[in-house]
Design a protein around this motif. Sequence first.
Motif, short mmCIF file in Angstrom:
data_model
loop_
_atom_site.label_atom_id
_atom_site.label_comp_id
_atom_site.label_asym_id
_atom_site.label_seq_id
_atom_site.Cartn_x
_atom_site.Cartn_y
_atom_site.Cartn_z
N ARG A 87 -2.22 2.02 -7.33
CA ARG A 87 -3.14 1.81 -6.21
C ARG A 87 -4.47 1.34 -6.78
N PRO A 88 -4.54 0.03 -7.09
CA PRO A 88 -5.73 -0.51 -7.76
C PRO A 88 -7.01 -0.22 -6.97
N PRO A 89 -8.13 -0.08 -7.69
CA PRO A 89 -9.39 0.22 -7.01
C PRO A 89 -9.89 -0.92 -6.12
N GLU A 90 -9.44 -2.13 -6.40
CA GLU A 90 -9.79 -3.28 -5.56
C GLU A 90 -8.52 -4.03 -5.20
N ARG A 91 -8.43 -4.41 -3.92
CA ARG A 91 -7.25 -5.13 -3.46
C ARG A 91 -7.61 -5.88 -2.18
N THR A 92 -7.09 -7.09 -2.03
CA THR A 92 -7.28 -7.84 -0.80
C THR A 92 -6.37 -7.26 0.27
N LEU A 93 -6.96 -6.72 1.33
CA LEU A 93 -6.16 -6.10 2.38
C LEU A 93 -5.54 -7.13 3.30
N PHE A 94 -6.32 -8.18 3.64
CA PHE A 94 -5.78 -9.23 4.48
C PHE A 94 -6.61 -10.49 4.30
N THR A 95 -6.01 -11.60 4.68
CA THR A 95 -6.72 -12.87 4.69
C THR A 95 -6.60 -13.45 6.09
N CYS A 96 -7.52 -14.30 6.41
CA CYS A 96 -7.50 -14.92 7.74
C CYS A 96 -7.66 -16.43 7.54
N GLY A 97 -6.66 -17.18 7.97
CA GLY A 97 -6.68 -18.62 7.79
C GLY A 97 -7.44 -19.31 8.92
N PRO A 98 -7.44 -20.64 8.91
CA PRO A 98 -8.15 -21.39 9.95
C PRO A 98 -7.58 -21.15 11.35
N LEU A 100 -7.02 -18.31 12.46
CA LEU A 100 -7.54 -16.99 12.81
C LEU A 100 -6.47 -15.92 12.94
N ILE A 101 -5.35 -16.12 12.24
CA ILE A 101 -4.29 -15.11 12.22
C ILE A 101 -4.42 -14.34 10.91
N ALA A 102 -4.51 -13.03 11.02
CA ALA A 102 -4.65 -12.17 9.83
C ALA A 102 -3.28 -12.00 9.17
N ARG A 103 -3.28 -12.14 7.85
CA ARG A 103 -2.06 -11.95 7.07
C ARG A 103 -2.34 -10.91 6.00
N GLU A 104 -1.33 -10.09 5.73
CA GLU A 104 -1.48 -9.06 4.71
C GLU A 104 -1.76 -9.71 3.36
N GLY A 105 -2.68 -9.12 2.62
CA GLY A 105 -3.02 -9.63 1.29
C GLY A 105 -1.83 -9.56 0.36
N ALA A 106 -1.72 -10.55 -0.50
CA ALA A 106 -0.60 -10.60 -1.43
C ALA A 106 -0.78 -9.59 -2.56
N VAL A 107 0.28 -8.93 -2.91
CA VAL A 107 0.30 -8.04 -4.06
C VAL A 107 1.30 -8.66 -5.03
N ASP A 108 0.77 -9.48 -5.93
CA ASP A 108 1.62 -10.22 -6.85
C ASP A 108 1.48 -9.66 -8.25
N THR A 109 1.93 -8.45 -8.44
CA THR A 109 1.79 -7.81 -9.74
C THR A 109 3.10 -7.82 -10.52
N GLY A 110 4.19 -8.03 -9.84
CA GLY A 110 5.48 -7.90 -10.50
C GLY A 110 5.79 -6.44 -10.71
N PRO A 111 7.03 -6.06 -10.84
CA PRO A 111 7.33 -4.65 -11.04
C PRO A 111 6.85 -4.16 -12.41
N PHE A 112 6.31 -2.97 -12.43
CA PHE A 112 5.82 -2.36 -13.66
C PHE A 112 6.88 -1.46 -14.27
N ALA A 113 6.86 -1.35 -15.59
CA ALA A 113 7.61 -0.33 -16.32
C ALA A 113 6.56 0.51 -17.03
N PHE A 114 6.37 1.73 -16.56
CA PHE A 114 5.38 2.63 -17.14
C PHE A 114 6.01 3.38 -18.31
#
Length: 159
Positions: A87-98, A100-114
């Motif tokens: 749960r990163p301290p900063e993350r784009t929650l949503f974007t709004c295009g021209p 004016l439709i809100a879209r969920e922010g992309a989470v492009d981290t790839g799966p982690f192996a801890f």
Amino acid sequence: MTAEHAWRQLAFDDFDRLLDALRARGFRPVGPQEHDGALVLTELEAAAALPWGVRDEQGPGRYRLGPGDAGAFGHNATAGSWKTYLRPPERTLFTCGPDLIAREGAVDTGPFAFVGVRACDLAAMGVLDRAVGPVDGAFRRTRDDALLVAVQCRTAAAT
């Protein structure tokens, strides 16, 4: 599964093969590394980056690294936590295009192996699962996709 196959101690060379196998399956290996006098969790490039022969000394207001003999995971704690990746301290929650439709922010981290997760870390992840898992879809996806490579605690901190 029999007790003799329930766990396996990995030699130094096996760690590189493990990291390569994880990457080949699309995982981003993350584990403890020494940086500026502290152990931090960051992406692992090679087994040599793990804190081999390092232990931490803790006390009230004190955290120091010193020599140890418990392999790559002879320390008790890192300066950060797995939550930074879950749960990163900063993350784009949503974007709004021209349009004016809100879209969920992309989470492009790839799966982690801890790599190097301890029992206390597992308990903390369980708390996060219950607290934010039901309401945070990005956390839930990151958590569900994560592979955990657990280690056994070998020493106790003075605290």
